[in-house]
Design a protein around this motif. Structure first.
Motif, PDB file in Angstrom:
ATOM      1  N   SER A  87      38.268   8.643  63.274  1.00 15.56           N
ATOM      2  CA  SER A  87      38.340   8.040  61.935  1.00 15.56           C
ATOM      3  C   SER A  87      39.787   8.091  61.472  1.00 15.56           C
ATOM      4  O   SER A  87      40.359   9.155  61.269  1.00 15.56           O
ATOM      5  CB  SER A  87      37.439   8.792  60.950  1.00 15.56           C
ATOM      6  OG  SER A  87      37.835  10.144  60.872  1.00 15.56           O
ATOM      7  N   GLY A  88      40.413   6.936  61.363  1.00 14.39           N
ATOM      8  CA  GLY A  88      41.818   6.897  60.968  1.00 14.39           C
ATOM      9  C   GLY A  88      42.733   7.132  62.159  1.00 14.39           C
ATOM     10  O   GLY A  88      42.445   6.728  63.296  1.00 14.39           O
ATOM     11  N   HIS A  89      43.848   7.782  61.913  1.00 16.16           N
ATOM     12  CA  HIS A  89      44.812   8.069  62.976  1.00 16.16           C
ATOM     13  C   HIS A  89      45.284   9.515  62.836  1.00 16.16           C
ATOM     14  O   HIS A  89      45.149  10.135  61.775  1.00 16.16           O
ATOM     15  CB  HIS A  89      46.002   7.103  62.915  1.00 16.16           C
ATOM     16  CG  HIS A  89      46.860   7.276  61.699  1.00 16.16           C
ATOM     17  ND1 HIS A  89      46.620   6.609  60.518  1.00 16.16           N
ATOM     18  CD2 HIS A  89      47.960   8.053  61.464  1.00 16.16           C
ATOM     19  CE1 HIS A  89      47.509   6.952  59.624  1.00 16.16           C
ATOM     20  NE2 HIS A  89      48.353   7.832  60.164  1.00 16.16           N
ATOM     21  N   ASP A  90      45.829  10.025  63.901  1.00 14.99           N
ATOM     22  CA  ASP A  90      46.319  11.394  63.935  1.00 14.99           C
ATOM     23  C   ASP A  90      47.753  11.393  64.438  1.00 14.99           C
ATOM     24  O   ASP A  90      48.225  10.419  65.038  1.00 14.99           O
ATOM     25  CB  ASP A  90      45.431  12.257  64.840  1.00 14.99           C
ATOM     26  CG  ASP A  90      45.542  13.741  64.511  1.00 14.99           C
ATOM     27  OD1 ASP A  90      46.402  14.093  63.673  1.00 14.99           O
ATOM     28  OD2 ASP A  90      44.789  14.544  65.088  1.00 14.99           O
ATOM     29  N   VAL A  91      48.450  12.496  64.198  1.00 12.59           N
ATOM     30  CA  VAL A  91      49.851  12.633  64.595  1.00 12.59           C
ATOM     31  C   VAL A  91      49.959  13.863  65.497  1.00 12.59           C
ATOM     32  O   VAL A  91      49.444  14.932  65.166  1.00 12.59           O
ATOM     33  CB  VAL A  91      50.777  12.783  63.372  1.00 12.59           C
ATOM     34  CG1 VAL A  91      52.218  12.961  63.817  1.00 12.59           C
ATOM     35  CG2 VAL A  91      50.649  11.580  62.465  1.00 12.59           C
ATOM     36  N   GLY A  92      50.608  13.698  66.647  1.00 13.10           N
ATOM     37  CA  GLY A  92      50.780  14.796  67.589  1.00 13.10           C
ATOM     38  C   GLY A  92      52.124  14.736  68.272  1.00 13.10           C
ATOM     39  O   GLY A  92      52.942  13.844  68.001  1.00 13.10           O
ATOM     40  N   VAL A  93      52.347  15.696  69.172  1.00 11.94           N
ATOM     41  CA  VAL A  93      53.623  15.819  69.883  1.00 11.94           C
ATOM     42  C   VAL A  93      53.347  15.659  71.369  1.00 11.94           C
ATOM     43  O   VAL A  93      52.411  16.276  71.913  1.00 11.94           O
ATOM     44  CB  VAL A  93      54.280  17.187  69.608  1.00 11.94           C
ATOM     45  CG1 VAL A  93      55.620  17.302  70.322  1.00 11.94           C
ATOM     46  CG2 VAL A  93      54.462  17.388  68.124  1.00 11.94           C
ATOM     47  N   VAL A  94      54.133  14.843  72.041  1.00 12.40           N
ATOM     48  CA  VAL A  94      53.977  14.624  73.475  1.00 12.40           C
ATOM     49  C   VAL A  94      54.378  15.894  74.217  1.00 12.40           C
ATOM     50  O   VAL A  94      55.466  16.443  74.009  1.00 12.40           O
ATOM     51  CB  VAL A  94      54.839  13.430  73.933  1.00 12.40           C
ATOM     52  CG1 VAL A  94      54.760  13.257  75.441  1.00 12.40           C
ATOM     53  CG2 VAL A  94      54.412  12.164  73.228  1.00 12.40           C
ATOM     54  N   SER A  95      53.483  16.387  75.081  1.00 11.09           N
ATOM     55  CA  SER A  95      53.747  17.609  75.843  1.00 11.09           C
ATOM     56  C   SER A  95      53.934  17.357  77.330  1.00 11.09           C
ATOM     57  O   SER A  95      54.469  18.228  78.037  1.00 11.09           O
ATOM     58  CB  SER A  95      52.598  18.606  75.647  1.00 11.09           C
ATOM     59  OG  SER A  95      51.369  18.047  76.070  1.00 11.09           O
ATOM     60  N   LEU A  96      53.513  16.182  77.838  1.00 11.18           N
ATOM     61  CA  LEU A  96      53.658  15.919  79.271  1.00 11.18           C
ATOM     62  C   LEU A  96      53.598  14.425  79.506  1.00 11.18           C
ATOM     63  O   LEU A  96      52.804  13.702  78.876  1.00 11.18           O
ATOM     64  CB  LEU A  96      52.547  16.621  80.061  1.00 11.18           C
ATOM     65  CG  LEU A  96      52.688  16.642  81.579  1.00 11.18           C
ATOM     66  CD1 LEU A  96      53.947  17.408  81.985  1.00 11.18           C
ATOM     67  CD2 LEU A  96      51.459  17.266  82.225  1.00 11.18           C
ATOM     68  N   THR A  97      54.454  13.945  80.419  1.00 10.93           N
ATOM     69  CA  THR A  97      54.473  12.532  80.802  1.00 10.93           C
ATOM     70  C   THR A  97      54.585  12.450  82.322  1.00 10.93           C
ATOM     71  O   THR A  97      54.877  13.446  83.000  1.00 10.93           O
ATOM     72  CB  THR A  97      55.657  11.798  80.147  1.00 10.93           C
ATOM     73  OG1 THR A  97      56.884  12.444  80.543  1.00 10.93           O
ATOM     74  CG2 THR A  97      55.556  11.811  78.628  1.00 10.93           C
ATOM     75  N   GLY A  98      54.371  11.238  82.848  1.00 11.35           N
ATOM     76  CA  GLY A  98      54.566  11.008  84.273  1.00 11.35           C
ATOM     77  C   GLY A  98      53.300  11.218  85.089  1.00 11.35           C
ATOM     78  O   GLY A  98      52.180  11.294  84.574  1.00 11.35           O
ATOM     79  N   GLU A  99      53.492  11.330  86.400  1.00  5.72           N
ATOM     80  CA  GLU A  99      52.373  11.448  87.323  1.00  5.72           C
ATOM     81  C   GLU A  99      51.623  12.759  87.191  1.00  5.72           C
ATOM     82  O   GLU A  99      50.475  12.867  87.608  1.00  5.72           O
ATOM     83  CB  GLU A  99      52.877  11.299  88.769  1.00  5.72           C
ATOM     84  CG  GLU A  99      53.347   9.919  89.129  1.00  5.72           C
ATOM     85  CD  GLU A  99      52.213   8.904  89.107  1.00  5.72           C
ATOM     86  OE1 GLU A  99      51.067   9.292  89.400  1.00  5.72           O
ATOM     87  OE2 GLU A  99      52.478   7.728  88.797  1.00  5.72           O
ATOM     88  N   LEU A 100      52.265  13.770  86.613  1.00 12.43           N
ATOM     89  CA  LEU A 100      51.590  15.054  86.455  1.00 12.43           C
ATOM     90  C   LEU A 100      50.438  14.962  85.466  1.00 12.43           C
ATOM     91  O   LEU A 100      49.502  15.764  85.529  1.00 12.43           O
ATOM     92  CB  LEU A 100      52.604  16.113  85.995  1.00 12.43           C
ATOM     93  CG  LEU A 100      52.233  17.578  86.238  1.00 12.43           C
ATOM     94  CD1 LEU A 100      51.995  17.828  87.699  1.00 12.43           C
ATOM     95  CD2 LEU A 100      53.328  18.491  85.723  1.00 12.43           C
TER      96      LEU A 100
END
Length: 431
Positions: A87-100
Protein backbone atom coordinates in the motif's frame (compact mmCIF):
# COMPACT_ATOMS: atom_id res chain seq x y z
CA UNK A 1 23.16 11.74 -0.81
CA UNK A 2 23.03 9.69 2.36
CA UNK A 3 24.63 6.29 2.62
CA UNK A 4 22.06 5.40 5.28
CA UNK A 5 24.60 3.54 7.40
CA UNK A 6 23.74 5.08 10.75
CA UNK A 7 19.99 4.65 11.13
CA UNK A 8 19.09 3.83 7.52
CA UNK A 9 17.51 7.26 7.20
CA UNK A 10 19.92 9.93 8.36
CA UNK A 11 20.83 12.10 5.36
CA UNK A 12 23.08 14.32 7.49
CA UNK A 13 25.83 11.69 7.15
CA UNK A 14 27.22 12.13 3.64
CA UNK A 15 29.82 9.59 2.63
CA UNK A 16 30.35 11.18 -0.78
CA UNK A 17 31.45 7.94 -2.42
CA UNK A 18 30.05 6.27 -5.52
CA UNK A 19 32.22 3.16 -5.41
CA UNK A 20 30.84 -0.36 -5.47
CA UNK A 21 31.93 -0.91 -1.88
CA UNK A 22 29.68 1.91 -0.65
CA UNK A 23 30.31 3.91 2.49
CA UNK A 24 33.53 3.29 4.41
CA UNK A 25 31.70 3.45 7.75
CA UNK A 26 28.96 1.00 6.84
CA UNK A 27 30.66 -1.83 8.76
CA UNK A 28 31.36 0.12 11.95
CA UNK A 29 28.23 2.11 12.65
CA UNK A 30 24.93 1.53 14.41
CA UNK A 31 22.98 -1.53 13.35
CA UNK A 32 24.70 -2.18 10.03
CA UNK A 33 26.80 -5.17 11.07
CA UNK A 34 24.19 -7.71 10.09
CA UNK A 35 22.65 -5.70 7.26
CA UNK A 36 25.84 -4.94 5.35
CA UNK A 37 27.03 -7.45 2.75
CA UNK A 38 30.51 -7.87 1.30
CA UNK A 39 30.26 -7.95 -2.48
CA UNK A 40 33.20 -10.16 -3.42
CA UNK A 41 32.16 -10.03 -7.09
CA UNK A 42 32.37 -6.25 -7.37
CA UNK A 43 35.85 -6.32 -8.96
CA UNK A 44 35.14 -9.34 -11.17
CA UNK A 45 34.03 -8.66 -14.71
CA UNK A 46 30.80 -10.40 -15.69
CA UNK A 47 31.52 -12.80 -18.57
CA UNK A 48 27.98 -12.55 -19.89
CA UNK A 49 26.61 -9.37 -21.41
CA UNK A 50 23.30 -9.75 -19.57
CA UNK A 51 23.24 -7.65 -16.41
CA UNK A 52 21.38 -8.65 -13.26
CA UNK A 53 18.33 -6.43 -12.76
CA UNK A 54 17.65 -7.48 -9.17
CA UNK A 55 18.74 -5.41 -6.19
CA UNK A 56 18.70 -6.12 -2.47
CA UNK A 57 17.26 -3.30 -0.35
CA UNK A 58 17.38 -3.10 3.44
CA UNK A 59 14.98 -1.33 5.77
CA UNK A 60 14.73 -0.80 9.51
CA UNK A 61 14.78 -3.72 11.96
CA UNK A 62 17.13 -5.95 9.91
CA UNK A 63 14.45 -6.33 7.25
CA UNK A 64 15.60 -7.01 3.71
CA UNK A 65 13.79 -7.61 0.45
CA UNK A 66 14.61 -8.03 -3.24
CA UNK A 67 13.39 -5.61 -5.90
CA UNK A 68 13.70 -5.36 -9.67
CA UNK A 69 15.39 -2.41 -11.31
CA UNK A 70 12.96 -2.07 -14.19
CA UNK A 71 14.17 1.40 -15.25
CA UNK A 72 17.90 0.43 -15.26
CA UNK A 73 18.80 3.09 -12.70
CA UNK A 74 22.51 3.59 -11.86
CA UNK A 75 22.34 2.06 -8.38
CA UNK A 76 25.22 1.33 -6.02
CA UNK A 77 25.53 0.22 -2.42
CA UNK A 78 24.17 3.03 -0.22
CA UNK A 79 21.72 4.51 -2.70
CA UNK A 80 18.36 5.54 -1.22
CA UNK A 81 15.53 4.33 -3.43
CA UNK A 82 11.74 4.54 -3.48
CA UNK A 83 10.28 1.07 -3.93
CA UNK A 84 6.88 -0.49 -4.43
CA UNK A 85 4.90 -1.59 -1.40
CA UNK A 86 1.62 -3.36 -0.73
CA UNK A 87 0.00 0.00 0.00
CA UNK A 88 1.74 3.14 -1.19
CA UNK A 89 5.52 3.21 -1.46
CA UNK A 90 8.43 2.65 0.88
CA UNK A 91 11.96 4.05 1.14
CA UNK A 92 15.03 1.87 1.69
CA UNK A 93 18.79 1.67 1.19
CA UNK A 94 20.46 -0.53 -1.42
CA UNK A 95 22.64 -3.15 0.32
CA UNK A 96 23.70 -5.38 -2.60
CA UNK A 97 23.83 -5.24 -6.40
CA UNK A 98 25.12 -7.43 -9.21
CA UNK A 99 25.17 -11.18 -9.71
CA UNK A 100 25.49 -11.85 -6.00
CA UNK A 101 21.85 -10.80 -5.59
CA UNK A 102 20.71 -13.66 -7.82
CA UNK A 103 22.73 -16.09 -5.71
CA UNK A 104 21.12 -14.77 -2.52
CA UNK A 105 17.67 -15.16 -4.04
CA UNK A 106 18.36 -18.81 -4.85
CA UNK A 107 19.73 -19.39 -1.38
CA UNK A 108 16.63 -17.91 0.28
CA UNK A 109 14.22 -19.52 -2.23
CA UNK A 110 12.82 -16.15 -3.25
CA UNK A 111 10.66 -16.47 -6.41
CA UNK A 112 11.47 -14.04 -9.21
CA UNK A 113 7.82 -13.73 -10.18
CA UNK A 114 6.80 -12.05 -6.91
CA UNK A 115 9.59 -9.46 -6.95
CA UNK A 116 8.37 -5.88 -6.57
CA UNK A 117 9.88 -3.03 -8.59
CA UNK A 118 11.89 0.07 -7.85
CA UNK A 119 10.17 3.33 -8.75
CA UNK A 120 13.03 5.82 -8.71
CA UNK A 121 15.93 7.20 -6.78
CA UNK A 122 14.54 8.91 -3.71
CA UNK A 123 14.23 12.65 -4.18
CA UNK A 124 14.49 15.27 -1.49
CA UNK A 125 10.75 15.19 -0.76
CA UNK A 126 10.78 11.42 -0.20
CA UNK A 127 13.72 11.67 2.17
CA UNK A 128 12.13 14.48 4.20
CA UNK A 129 8.85 12.57 4.65
CA UNK A 130 10.80 9.44 5.53
CA UNK A 131 12.88 11.20 8.18
CA UNK A 132 9.88 12.98 9.70
CA UNK A 133 8.14 9.63 10.07
CA UNK A 134 11.20 8.06 11.66
CA UNK A 135 11.41 10.85 14.23
CA UNK A 136 7.88 10.11 15.46
CA UNK A 137 8.51 6.42 16.14
CA UNK A 138 9.67 6.76 19.76
CA UNK A 139 6.72 8.88 20.83
CA UNK A 140 4.30 6.60 18.98
CA UNK A 141 5.76 3.56 20.74
CA UNK A 142 5.31 5.13 24.19
CA UNK A 143 1.73 6.15 23.41
CA UNK A 144 0.91 2.68 22.06
CA UNK A 145 2.23 1.07 25.24
CA UNK A 146 -0.08 3.25 27.31
CA UNK A 147 -3.07 2.26 25.18
CA UNK A 148 -2.23 -1.45 25.50
CA UNK A 149 -1.84 -1.08 29.27
CA UNK A 150 -5.23 0.60 29.58
CA UNK A 151 -6.78 -2.36 27.75
CA UNK A 152 -5.04 -4.79 30.19
CA UNK A 153 -3.36 -6.72 27.37
CA UNK A 154 -0.51 -9.05 28.38
CA UNK A 155 1.82 -7.90 25.63
CA UNK A 156 4.88 -5.72 25.17
CA UNK A 157 5.28 -3.41 22.19
CA UNK A 158 8.95 -3.64 21.34
CA UNK A 159 9.40 -1.43 18.31
CA UNK A 160 7.54 0.71 15.78
CA UNK A 161 8.35 1.10 12.09
CA UNK A 162 6.82 3.71 9.82
CA UNK A 163 6.52 3.12 6.10
CA UNK A 164 8.45 5.49 3.86
CA UNK A 165 5.39 7.47 2.84
CA UNK A 166 4.05 7.49 6.47
CA UNK A 167 0.92 5.69 5.24
CA UNK A 168 1.31 2.62 7.47
CA UNK A 169 2.72 1.86 10.92
CA UNK A 170 3.96 -1.61 11.90
CA UNK A 171 3.98 -2.49 15.61
CA UNK A 172 6.28 -5.32 16.72
CA UNK A 173 5.23 -6.95 19.98
CA UNK A 174 6.07 -9.94 22.17
CA UNK A 175 3.61 -12.01 24.17
CA UNK A 176 3.62 -15.38 25.88
CA UNK A 177 -0.03 -16.17 25.05
CA UNK A 178 -2.42 -15.42 22.24
CA UNK A 179 -3.59 -11.78 22.25
CA UNK A 180 -6.90 -10.44 21.02
CA UNK A 181 -5.82 -7.00 19.80
CA UNK A 182 -8.88 -6.09 17.71
CA UNK A 183 -9.87 -3.30 20.07
CA UNK A 184 -6.23 -2.21 20.25
CA UNK A 185 -6.06 -1.77 16.46
CA UNK A 186 -9.20 0.41 16.54
CA UNK A 187 -7.76 2.62 19.27
CA UNK A 188 -4.38 2.91 17.52
CA UNK A 189 -5.98 3.77 14.18
CA UNK A 190 -8.17 6.41 15.82
CA UNK A 191 -5.21 7.93 17.65
CA UNK A 192 -2.58 8.02 14.88
CA UNK A 193 -4.92 8.33 11.84
CA UNK A 194 -3.05 5.80 9.70
CA UNK A 195 -3.10 2.15 8.72
CA UNK A 196 -2.04 -0.23 11.52
CA UNK A 197 -0.18 -3.54 11.13
CA UNK A 198 0.65 -5.84 14.09
CA UNK A 199 3.50 -8.39 13.97
CA UNK A 200 4.39 -10.76 16.76
CA UNK A 201 8.06 -11.60 17.24
CA UNK A 202 9.93 -13.92 19.58
CA UNK A 203 12.06 -13.01 22.55
CA UNK A 204 15.25 -13.69 20.61
CA UNK A 205 14.18 -11.28 17.87
CA UNK A 206 13.40 -8.71 20.54
CA UNK A 207 16.92 -8.99 21.97
CA UNK A 208 18.32 -8.66 18.44
CA UNK A 209 16.45 -5.40 17.89
CA UNK A 210 17.36 -3.89 21.26
CA UNK A 211 20.98 -5.12 21.39
CA UNK A 212 23.33 -5.17 24.36
CA UNK A 213 26.49 -6.67 25.82
CA UNK A 214 26.65 -10.38 26.59
CA UNK A 215 28.37 -12.16 29.46
CA UNK A 216 31.43 -12.68 27.23
CA UNK A 217 31.98 -8.91 27.10
CA UNK A 218 31.10 -8.56 23.41
CA UNK A 219 27.98 -7.38 21.62
CA UNK A 220 25.15 -9.85 21.29
CA UNK A 221 25.54 -12.26 18.39
CA UNK A 222 21.89 -11.87 17.42
CA UNK A 223 22.26 -8.10 17.03
CA UNK A 224 25.55 -8.17 15.10
CA UNK A 225 25.87 -11.14 12.75
CA UNK A 226 23.52 -14.02 13.65
CA UNK A 227 20.63 -14.20 11.19
CA UNK A 228 19.06 -17.61 11.87
CA UNK A 229 17.84 -18.66 15.31
CA UNK A 230 18.20 -22.39 15.87
CA UNK A 231 16.44 -24.02 18.79
CA UNK A 232 18.60 -24.55 21.89
CA UNK A 233 17.70 -27.10 24.58
CA UNK A 234 19.26 -28.26 27.81
CA UNK A 235 20.79 -31.34 26.14
CA UNK A 236 23.38 -29.03 24.58
CA UNK A 237 24.54 -28.06 28.08
CA UNK A 238 24.56 -31.67 29.27
CA UNK A 239 26.68 -32.85 26.36
CA UNK A 240 29.25 -30.16 27.16
CA UNK A 241 29.34 -31.12 30.87
CA UNK A 242 27.91 -27.77 32.00
CA UNK A 243 25.94 -27.33 35.18
CA UNK A 244 22.25 -26.71 34.57
CA UNK A 245 22.16 -23.24 36.04
CA UNK A 246 19.46 -21.07 34.41
CA UNK A 247 21.12 -17.83 35.50
CA UNK A 248 24.36 -18.69 33.69
CA UNK A 249 22.92 -20.47 30.66
CA UNK A 250 20.21 -17.89 29.86
CA UNK A 251 20.89 -14.83 27.76
CA UNK A 252 19.34 -11.38 27.83
CA UNK A 253 16.28 -12.71 26.01
CA UNK A 254 15.54 -15.08 28.90
CA UNK A 255 16.14 -18.14 26.71
CA UNK A 256 19.15 -20.43 26.47
CA UNK A 257 22.19 -18.80 24.88
CA UNK A 258 22.66 -19.35 21.16
CA UNK A 259 26.40 -19.91 21.70
CA UNK A 260 25.64 -23.28 23.31
CA UNK A 261 25.23 -24.65 19.77
CA UNK A 262 28.58 -23.37 18.50
CA UNK A 263 30.76 -26.20 19.87
CA UNK A 264 28.04 -28.82 20.22
CA UNK A 265 29.05 -30.72 17.07
CA UNK A 266 32.63 -31.10 18.30
CA UNK A 267 31.42 -32.50 21.61
CA UNK A 268 29.04 -34.91 19.90
CA UNK A 269 31.84 -36.23 17.67
CA UNK A 270 34.10 -36.74 20.68
CA UNK A 271 31.38 -38.51 22.69
CA UNK A 272 30.98 -41.26 20.08
CA UNK A 273 33.97 -43.14 21.58
CA UNK A 274 32.77 -42.87 25.18
CA UNK A 275 30.78 -45.55 26.98
CA UNK A 276 27.54 -44.53 28.62
CA UNK A 277 27.84 -42.45 31.77
CA UNK A 278 25.41 -44.81 33.51
CA UNK A 279 27.92 -47.67 33.22
CA UNK A 280 28.53 -49.76 36.37
CA UNK A 281 31.80 -51.70 36.72
CA UNK A 282 32.11 -54.94 38.73
CA UNK A 283 35.58 -55.08 40.24
CA UNK A 284 37.20 -57.39 42.77
CA UNK A 285 36.86 -54.68 45.39
CA UNK A 286 33.22 -53.84 44.63
CA UNK A 287 30.94 -52.06 42.21
CA UNK A 288 32.00 -48.68 40.80
CA UNK A 289 29.98 -45.99 39.06
CA UNK A 290 30.91 -43.09 36.77
CA UNK A 291 31.00 -39.64 38.35
CA UNK A 292 32.17 -37.42 35.50
CA UNK A 293 33.99 -37.50 32.19
CA UNK A 294 36.56 -35.36 30.39
CA UNK A 295 35.61 -35.24 26.73
CA UNK A 296 38.86 -34.07 25.18
CA UNK A 297 41.27 -35.88 27.52
CA UNK A 298 39.21 -39.05 26.97
CA UNK A 299 39.06 -39.97 30.63
CA UNK A 300 36.33 -41.11 32.97
CA UNK A 301 36.25 -40.76 36.75
CA UNK A 302 34.91 -43.72 38.75
CA UNK A 303 34.29 -44.24 42.44
CA UNK A 304 33.24 -47.22 44.55
CA UNK A 305 29.70 -47.42 45.78
CA UNK A 306 30.89 -48.01 49.34
CA UNK A 307 33.48 -45.20 49.35
CA UNK A 308 32.44 -42.51 46.90
CA UNK A 309 34.91 -39.91 48.18
CA UNK A 310 37.89 -41.47 46.37
CA UNK A 311 37.82 -40.86 42.62
CA UNK A 312 39.93 -42.73 40.07
CA UNK A 313 40.51 -41.42 36.55
CA UNK A 314 40.69 -44.11 33.85
CA UNK A 315 41.19 -44.04 30.12
CA UNK A 316 38.23 -45.00 28.00
CA UNK A 317 40.19 -47.94 26.55
CA UNK A 318 40.60 -49.43 30.04
CA UNK A 319 36.93 -48.81 30.76
CA UNK A 320 35.93 -50.65 27.58
CA UNK A 321 38.13 -53.62 28.56
CA UNK A 322 36.51 -53.76 31.99
CA UNK A 323 33.05 -53.64 30.42
CA UNK A 324 33.92 -56.53 28.11
CA UNK A 325 35.21 -58.53 31.11
CA UNK A 326 31.96 -57.92 32.96
CA UNK A 327 29.97 -59.11 29.95
CA UNK A 328 31.94 -62.38 30.02
CA UNK A 329 31.08 -62.77 33.69
CA UNK A 330 34.55 -61.85 34.98
CA UNK A 331 35.34 -59.25 37.56
CA UNK A 332 37.84 -56.60 36.65
CA UNK A 333 40.87 -55.56 38.65
CA UNK A 334 40.47 -52.93 41.36
CA UNK A 335 40.63 -49.33 40.24
CA UNK A 336 43.81 -48.73 42.25
CA UNK A 337 45.79 -51.28 40.25
CA UNK A 338 44.66 -49.84 36.96
CA UNK A 339 45.72 -46.42 38.08
CA UNK A 340 49.16 -47.71 39.19
CA UNK A 341 49.63 -49.23 35.75
CA UNK A 342 49.64 -45.68 34.35
CA UNK A 343 52.18 -43.68 36.40
CA UNK A 344 51.60 -40.55 34.32
CA UNK A 345 48.17 -40.24 35.93
CA UNK A 346 49.82 -40.05 39.36
CA UNK A 347 52.01 -37.10 38.47
CA UNK A 348 51.25 -34.17 40.68
CA UNK A 349 50.21 -30.99 38.96
CA UNK A 350 52.12 -27.92 39.99
CA UNK A 351 49.86 -25.08 40.98
CA UNK A 352 51.73 -22.08 39.67
CA UNK A 353 49.16 -19.45 40.57
CA UNK A 354 48.09 -21.09 43.87
CA UNK A 355 44.44 -21.44 42.99
CA UNK A 356 44.04 -24.47 45.24
CA UNK A 357 45.66 -22.81 48.23
CA UNK A 358 43.16 -21.80 50.89
CA UNK A 359 45.30 -19.05 52.39
CA UNK A 360 46.42 -17.54 49.06
CA UNK A 361 44.73 -14.24 49.94
CA UNK A 362 46.41 -13.94 53.34
CA UNK A 363 49.59 -11.94 53.65
CA UNK A 364 52.49 -13.88 54.96
CA UNK A 365 55.30 -12.26 56.98
CA UNK A 366 53.30 -9.11 57.61
CA UNK A 367 56.06 -7.64 59.80
CA UNK A 368 58.52 -7.66 56.94
CA UNK A 369 58.00 -5.55 53.91
CA UNK A 370 58.87 -7.16 50.60
CA UNK A 371 60.16 -3.94 49.08
CA UNK A 372 62.26 -2.91 52.10
CA UNK A 373 65.98 -3.28 51.52
CA UNK A 374 68.28 -4.47 54.30
CA UNK A 375 69.99 -1.62 56.07
CA UNK A 376 73.68 -1.30 55.44
CA UNK A 377 76.09 -0.10 58.07
CA UNK A 378 77.44 3.28 57.14
CA UNK A 379 81.05 4.07 57.94
CA UNK A 380 81.70 6.62 60.63
CA UNK A 381 82.12 10.01 59.08
CA UNK A 382 84.19 12.89 60.34
CA UNK A 383 81.88 15.08 62.35
CA UNK A 384 84.00 18.24 62.31
CA UNK A 385 81.32 19.95 60.27
CA UNK A 386 79.02 21.74 62.70
CA UNK A 387 76.13 21.62 60.22
CA UNK A 388 75.86 17.82 60.53
CA UNK A 389 75.03 17.79 64.24
CA UNK A 390 74.86 20.69 66.66
CA UNK A 391 77.09 20.64 69.77
CA UNK A 392 75.80 21.45 73.21
CA UNK A 393 77.44 24.06 75.43
CA UNK A 394 80.71 25.75 74.65
CA UNK A 395 82.59 22.60 73.90
CA UNK A 396 84.63 22.52 70.79
CA UNK A 397 84.03 19.80 68.33
CA UNK A 398 86.64 17.05 68.26
CA UNK A 399 87.14 13.87 66.35
CA UNK A 400 86.06 11.68 69.23
CA UNK A 401 82.54 10.33 69.35
CA UNK A 402 80.56 11.94 72.11
CA UNK A 403 78.82 9.84 74.69
CA UNK A 404 75.06 10.11 75.01
CA UNK A 405 73.93 12.41 77.82
CA UNK A 406 72.01 10.56 80.49
CA UNK A 407 68.69 11.88 81.68
CA UNK A 408 68.23 13.23 85.19
CA UNK A 409 67.12 10.69 87.76
CA UNK A 410 68.22 7.76 85.63
CA UNK A 411 70.73 5.32 87.06
CA UNK A 412 74.06 5.84 85.41
CA UNK A 413 76.10 2.77 84.69
CA UNK A 414 79.40 2.40 86.54
CA UNK A 415 82.37 2.15 84.20
CA UNK A 416 85.52 0.44 85.47
CA UNK A 417 88.91 1.96 84.77
CA UNK A 418 91.01 0.12 82.32
CA UNK A 419 94.73 -0.16 83.37
CA UNK A 420 97.45 -0.82 80.89
CA UNK A 421 99.58 -3.84 81.59
CA UNK A 422 103.20 -2.94 82.33
CA UNK A 423 105.74 -4.67 80.15
CA UNK A 424 107.86 -7.35 81.86
CA UNK A 425 111.55 -6.29 82.60
CA UNK A 426 114.15 -7.54 80.19
CA UNK A 427 116.59 -10.15 81.41
CA UNK A 428 120.29 -9.10 81.58
CA UNK A 429 122.45 -12.01 80.47
CA UNK A 430 125.77 -10.26 81.49
CA UNK A 431 124.84 -10.03 85.18
Amino acid sequence: MSCGCKTSGDSAHNCGTKSANGCENVDTCGNSYKLSVFDWLSNVQNPSSQKCDFVEVRFKNDRKCFFKNVHSLPLHIGSIVTVESNSGHDVGVVSLTGELVRIQMKKKHFPEESVLKIYRLANQRDIEVWQEARKKEDSVKIEARKIAQNLSLQMKITDVEYQGDAGKVTFYYTAETRIDFRQLIKDLAGTFRTKIDMKQIGFRQEAAKIGGIGSCGRELCCSTWLTDFRSVNTNAARYQQLSINPQKLAGQCGKLKCCLNYELDSYLDALHDFPSTSTMLDTEKGRAFCIKIDVFKKKMWFAYVDSSMAWYDLDILDVKKMISQNKRGEKAKPLEELRLAHPESLSKNTDLIQESSVDRFERKNRGKSKNRKPEQKKPQENRNNSADKPFRGNKKPNNRTEKPIAKEGAAQPVHKKKFKKKPSPKRDDNA
